[in-house]
Scaffold this motif. Structure first.
Motif, PDB file in Angstrom:
ATOM      1  N   ARG A 165       0.890  -1.278  -0.016  1.00 61.40           N
ATOM      2  CA  ARG A 165      -0.042   0.068  -0.013  1.00 61.40           C
ATOM      3  C   ARG A 165       0.818   1.118  -0.130  1.00 61.40           C
ATOM      4  O   ARG A 165       0.526   2.279  -0.630  1.00 61.40           O
ATOM      5  CB  ARG A 165      -0.813   0.132   1.198  1.00 61.40           C
ATOM      6  CG  ARG A 165      -2.086  -1.005   0.970  1.00 61.40           C
ATOM      7  CD  ARG A 165      -3.406  -0.720   2.120  1.00 61.40           C
ATOM      8  NE  ARG A 165      -4.125  -1.931   2.004  1.00 61.40           N
ATOM      9  CZ  ARG A 165      -4.163  -3.048   2.546  1.00 61.40           C
ATOM     10  NH1 ARG A 165      -3.417  -3.287   3.527  1.00 61.40           N
ATOM     11  NH2 ARG A 165      -5.140  -3.856   2.227  1.00 61.40           N
ATOM     12  N   ASP A 170      -1.961   5.605  -3.673  1.00 63.99           N
ATOM     13  CA  ASP A 170      -3.532   5.637  -3.462  1.00 63.99           C
ATOM     14  C   ASP A 170      -4.078   5.400  -4.875  1.00 63.99           C
ATOM     15  O   ASP A 170      -5.402   5.178  -4.598  1.00 63.99           O
ATOM     16  CB  ASP A 170      -4.039   6.878  -2.842  1.00 63.99           C
ATOM     17  CG  ASP A 170      -3.498   7.501  -1.563  1.00 63.99           C
ATOM     18  OD1 ASP A 170      -3.127   6.630  -0.661  1.00 63.99           O
ATOM     19  OD2 ASP A 170      -3.417   8.832  -1.384  1.00 63.99           O
ATOM     20  N   GLY A 171      -3.511   5.138  -5.963  1.00 62.38           N
ATOM     21  CA  GLY A 171      -4.261   4.880  -6.967  1.00 62.38           C
ATOM     22  C   GLY A 171      -4.560   3.272  -6.917  1.00 62.38           C
ATOM     23  O   GLY A 171      -5.256   3.225  -8.030  1.00 62.38           O
ATOM     24  N   VAL A 172      -4.170   2.537  -5.902  1.00 63.56           N
ATOM     25  CA  VAL A 172      -4.663   1.092  -6.075  1.00 63.56           C
ATOM     26  C   VAL A 172      -5.497   0.631  -5.045  1.00 63.56           C
ATOM     27  O   VAL A 172      -5.601   1.467  -4.032  1.00 63.56           O
ATOM     28  CB  VAL A 172      -3.261   0.181  -6.271  1.00 63.56           C
ATOM     29  CG1 VAL A 172      -2.428   0.582  -7.521  1.00 63.56           C
ATOM     30  CG2 VAL A 172      -2.606   0.173  -4.945  1.00 63.56           C
ATOM     31  N   HIS A 173      -6.124  -0.185  -5.172  1.00 65.87           N
ATOM     32  CA  HIS A 173      -7.012  -0.863  -4.116  1.00 65.87           C
ATOM     33  C   HIS A 173      -6.467  -2.531  -3.847  1.00 65.87           C
ATOM     34  O   HIS A 173      -6.128  -2.958  -4.930  1.00 65.87           O
ATOM     35  CB  HIS A 173      -8.371  -0.978  -4.377  1.00 65.87           C
ATOM     36  CG  HIS A 173      -9.313  -2.132  -3.656  1.00 65.87           C
ATOM     37  ND1 HIS A 173      -9.519  -1.511  -2.408  1.00 65.87           N
ATOM     38  CD2 HIS A 173      -9.898  -3.105  -3.806  1.00 65.87           C
ATOM     39  CE1 HIS A 173     -10.302  -2.539  -1.754  1.00 65.87           C
ATOM     40  NE2 HIS A 173     -10.516  -3.346  -2.523  1.00 65.87           N
ATOM     41  N   THR A 175      -6.751  -5.824  -1.934  1.00 70.75           N
ATOM     42  CA  THR A 175      -7.652  -6.923  -0.861  1.00 70.75           C
ATOM     43  C   THR A 175      -7.320  -8.351  -1.050  1.00 70.75           C
ATOM     44  O   THR A 175      -6.517  -8.673  -1.730  1.00 70.75           O
ATOM     45  CB  THR A 175      -8.904  -6.380  -1.329  1.00 70.75           C
ATOM     46  OG1 THR A 175     -10.006  -7.029  -0.437  1.00 70.75           O
ATOM     47  CG2 THR A 175      -9.411  -7.109  -2.670  1.00 70.75           C
ATOM     48  N   HIS A 186      -7.296  -0.983  -9.795  1.00 73.51           N
ATOM     49  CA  HIS A 186      -7.303   0.533  -9.568  1.00 73.51           C
ATOM     50  C   HIS A 186      -8.291   0.552  -8.308  1.00 73.51           C
ATOM     51  O   HIS A 186      -9.087  -0.111  -7.918  1.00 73.51           O
ATOM     52  CB  HIS A 186      -8.044   0.940 -10.969  1.00 73.51           C
ATOM     53  CG  HIS A 186      -8.324   2.051 -10.944  1.00 73.51           C
ATOM     54  ND1 HIS A 186      -9.405   2.959 -10.234  1.00 73.51           N
ATOM     55  CD2 HIS A 186      -7.736   3.137 -11.911  1.00 73.51           C
ATOM     56  CE1 HIS A 186      -9.288   4.231 -10.746  1.00 73.51           C
ATOM     57  NE2 HIS A 186      -8.314   4.343 -11.497  1.00 73.51           N
ATOM     58  N   HIS A 187      -7.880   1.743  -7.846  1.00 70.41           N
ATOM     59  CA  HIS A 187      -8.738   2.187  -6.291  1.00 70.41           C
ATOM     60  C   HIS A 187     -10.080   2.118  -6.536  1.00 70.41           C
ATOM     61  O   HIS A 187     -11.015   2.176  -5.776  1.00 70.41           O
ATOM     62  CB  HIS A 187      -8.018   3.347  -5.924  1.00 70.41           C
ATOM     63  CG  HIS A 187      -8.477   4.653  -6.663  1.00 70.41           C
ATOM     64  ND1 HIS A 187      -9.697   5.596  -6.109  1.00 70.41           N
ATOM     65  CD2 HIS A 187      -7.942   5.081  -7.594  1.00 70.41           C
ATOM     66  CE1 HIS A 187      -9.800   6.414  -6.864  1.00 70.41           C
ATOM     67  NE2 HIS A 187      -8.804   6.397  -8.107  1.00 70.41           N
ATOM     68  N   GLU A 188     -10.673   2.336  -7.856  1.00 70.68           N
ATOM     69  CA  GLU A 188     -12.237   2.090  -8.035  1.00 70.68           C
ATOM     70  C   GLU A 188     -12.586   0.871  -8.598  1.00 70.68           C
ATOM     71  O   GLU A 188     -13.636   0.857  -9.061  1.00 70.68           O
ATOM     72  CB  GLU A 188     -12.578   3.533  -9.054  1.00 70.68           C
ATOM     73  CG  GLU A 188     -12.304   4.775  -8.320  1.00 70.68           C
ATOM     74  CD  GLU A 188     -12.791   5.807  -9.501  1.00 70.68           C
ATOM     75  OE1 GLU A 188     -13.111   5.481 -10.442  1.00 70.68           O
ATOM     76  OE2 GLU A 188     -12.987   7.152  -8.742  1.00 70.68           O
ATOM     77  N   THR A 190     -13.539  -1.768  -7.147  1.00 68.86           N
ATOM     78  CA  THR A 190     -13.947  -2.521  -5.987  1.00 68.86           C
ATOM     79  C   THR A 190     -15.387  -3.052  -6.311  1.00 68.86           C
ATOM     80  O   THR A 190     -16.063  -2.413  -7.073  1.00 68.86           O
ATOM     81  CB  THR A 190     -13.971  -1.702  -4.737  1.00 68.86           C
ATOM     82  OG1 THR A 190     -15.093  -0.905  -4.841  1.00 68.86           O
ATOM     83  CG2 THR A 190     -12.532  -1.010  -4.554  1.00 68.86           C
ATOM     84  N   GLU A 220     -16.807  -3.765   0.679  1.00 68.93           N
ATOM     85  CA  GLU A 220     -17.175  -2.508   0.028  1.00 68.93           C
ATOM     86  C   GLU A 220     -18.684  -2.421  -0.269  1.00 68.93           C
ATOM     87  O   GLU A 220     -19.523  -1.543  -0.214  1.00 68.93           O
ATOM     88  CB  GLU A 220     -16.427  -1.952  -0.947  1.00 68.93           C
ATOM     89  CG  GLU A 220     -15.089  -1.623  -0.514  1.00 68.93           C
ATOM     90  CD  GLU A 220     -13.985  -2.510  -0.462  1.00 68.93           C
ATOM     91  OE1 GLU A 220     -12.916  -2.439  -0.172  1.00 68.93           O
ATOM     92  OE2 GLU A 220     -14.263  -3.762  -0.616  1.00 68.93           O
TER      93      GLU A 220
END
Length: 267
Positions: A165, A170-173, A175, A186-188, A190, A220
């Motif tokens: 992380r 912050d550009g990635v997610h 999990t 990508h952080h979006e 999810t 989420e």
């Protein structure tokens, strides 16, 4: 009335024999007949998820790659797509080389690894998908991908997740879909973002949505939905944030939810 039901696949919709039971299948059909949109929300690739969706008779958009790709089943039109940032993908690749980690990527819905090993073999047996080996992995890293995945021991993945992380930003997610799978999108990308998109697509409020899952990668969408449901076999952390806990995937937990909240059947 609930108008949209998003259901995870592994350990949620399918039982431990990797099957959708006739009872659950009937419940899905009854929900659709009553006017609900039933969709899947999975970490699986589209190619893998669509086989299960077609088997259950669904013909709507489905959420795949944790939410990085929403695609129609009927005409395979892409409705929502978020690729992993290229700089982050390159940094992740370098980190995995330096630390001798097994990394997988998906290009045009095909699964690639740098070398053949037991991890890729077991993974593809589990997901019933083909895999391709590309020793020159750096040329794949330069191409758009919805998801990259590291397979290793659960405790070790928990250890490196915060490191990644920090490294990737912050550009990635990041999990976990299963204890051995650390997934980077990508952080979006999810299930929560994808559920919000689909709710808008079908013209319904999030309060009219049900989300059902078992793993932390489902949290989420459970938090976004009006009714967030954890399976009886879900991890404790997911049960803690759920609005309702149903029976397990081996006890037709999805049918139980549909009967109770969509069909109004006493359970």
């Amino acid at each position: 009335m609930y108008k949209l039901i998003a259901i995870d696949i592994d350990d949620t919709l399918i039982n431990d024999d990797k099957e959708v039971t006739p009872a659950t299948q009937q419940a899905l059909e009854q929900a659709v007949a009553k006017g609900a949109v039933v969709t899947l929300a999975t970490g699986r690739a589209y190619a893998s998820a669509q086989a299960i969706a077609r088997q259950t008779g669904l013909n709507v958009p489905i959420i795949t790659y944790q939410g990085a790709l929403v695609k129609n089943l009927l005409d395979e039109q892409v409705l929502y797509e978020r690729y992993m940032p290229k700089v982050a993908a390159h940094k992740l690749f370098e980190y995995c080389i330096e630390n001798n980690l097994h990394l997988q990527t998906y290009i045009d819905d095909k699964l690639y690894a740098r070398e053949e090993n037991q991890k890729i073999i077991d993974y593809t047996i589990l997901n019933k998908t083909k895999y391709y080996i590309e020793p020159d992995f750096s040329k794949l890293v330069a191409q758009p991908t919805p998801k990259m995945l590291i397979i290793d021991e659960p405790d070790y993945l928990d250890e490196i997740a915060p490191v990644l992380r920090e490294l990737l930003g912050d550009g990635v997610h990041i999990t976990k879909s299963k204890p051995h799978f650390l997934e980077i999108m990508h952080h979006e990308g999810t299930k929560g973002h994808a559920l919000k998109f689909l709710a808008a697509h079908f013209g319904c409020e999030l309060s009219e949505c049900i989300a059902i899952g078992d793993s932390w990668n489902d949290h989420e969408m459970l938090e976004a939905a009006g009714l967030g449901v954890a399976m009886g076999n879900a991890i404790p952390a997911l049960k803690d944030i759920a609005d309702y806990v149903t029976t397990s995937n081996n006890e037709d937990g999805v049918k139980h939810v549909i009967d109770k909240f969509v069909l109004g059947v006493e359970v």
